[in-house]
Design a protein around this motif. Sequence first.
Motif, PDB file in Angstrom:
ATOM      1  N   GLU A 197       0.920  -1.164  -0.052  1.00 52.24           N
ATOM      2  CA  GLU A 197       0.088   0.134  -0.011  1.00 52.24           C
ATOM      3  C   GLU A 197       1.035   1.305  -0.084  1.00 52.24           C
ATOM      4  O   GLU A 197       1.835   1.113   0.399  1.00 52.24           O
ATOM      5  CB  GLU A 197      -0.865  -0.086   1.195  1.00 52.24           C
ATOM      6  N   SER A 198       0.450   2.302  -0.722  1.00 49.61           N
ATOM      7  CA  SER A 198       0.969   3.649  -0.353  1.00 49.61           C
ATOM      8  C   SER A 198      -0.019   4.705  -0.762  1.00 49.61           C
ATOM      9  O   SER A 198      -0.936   4.433  -0.868  1.00 49.61           O
ATOM     10  CB  SER A 198       1.884   3.783  -1.670  1.00 49.61           C
ATOM     11  N   GLY A 199       0.486   5.988  -0.316  1.00 49.53           N
ATOM     12  CA  GLY A 199      -0.541   7.216  -0.602  1.00 49.53           C
ATOM     13  C   GLY A 199      -1.025   7.768   0.914  1.00 49.53           C
ATOM     14  O   GLY A 199      -1.698   8.782   0.674  1.00 49.53           O
ATOM     15  N   GLY A 200      -1.063   7.174   1.824  1.00 48.52           N
ATOM     16  CA  GLY A 200      -1.370   7.721   3.170  1.00 48.52           C
ATOM     17  C   GLY A 200      -0.651   8.916   3.580  1.00 48.52           C
ATOM     18  O   GLY A 200       0.317   9.308   2.953  1.00 48.52           O
ATOM     19  N   GLY A 201      -1.075   9.667   4.479  1.00 46.32           N
ATOM     20  CA  GLY A 201      -0.219  10.954   5.110  1.00 46.32           C
ATOM     21  C   GLY A 201      -1.284  11.756   5.673  1.00 46.32           C
ATOM     22  O   GLY A 201      -2.413  11.425   6.168  1.00 46.32           O
ATOM     23  N   LEU A 202      -0.694  12.877   6.203  1.00 47.09           N
ATOM     24  CA  LEU A 202      -1.483  14.099   6.679  1.00 47.09           C
ATOM     25  C   LEU A 202      -1.873  14.844   5.947  1.00 47.09           C
ATOM     26  O   LEU A 202      -1.366  15.580   5.001  1.00 47.09           O
ATOM     27  CB  LEU A 202      -0.448  14.580   7.710  1.00 47.09           C
TER      28      LEU A 202
END
Length: 121
Positions: free
Chosen positions: A6-11
């Motif tokens: 998975e990728s793309g998470g954040g604040l």
Amino acid sequence: QVRLVESGGGLVQPGGSLRLSCAASGRIFGLNAMGWYRQAPGQQRELAASISSGGSPKYADSVKGRFTISRDNAKNTVYLQMNLLKPADTAIYYCNVEARPGLLNVYYDYWGQGTQVTVSS
């Protein structure tokens, strides 16, 4: 073995956007439904969105009109475009796929490691 990355998470600030990606790799003979679940602190894991092998999406009422799920079958990848994010969307987002890891027509559930999405000003 089937692996999910998975990728793309954040604040992100309220009203902002994020795009999550989940790529499946390994011994894959077929993919059925793919989806995203989320789990907020102290809450049960819940379905945010899923998409069938034919491309039919399903959404939780809380994300309808703001999230869009899509898939690229050639890349064994599922995406979640999240717009108009709210603090209530803050959670760990987990990718889930139904995959066939062998010649038998049996599908199993596989989970990603999770990616944190935090919506805060």
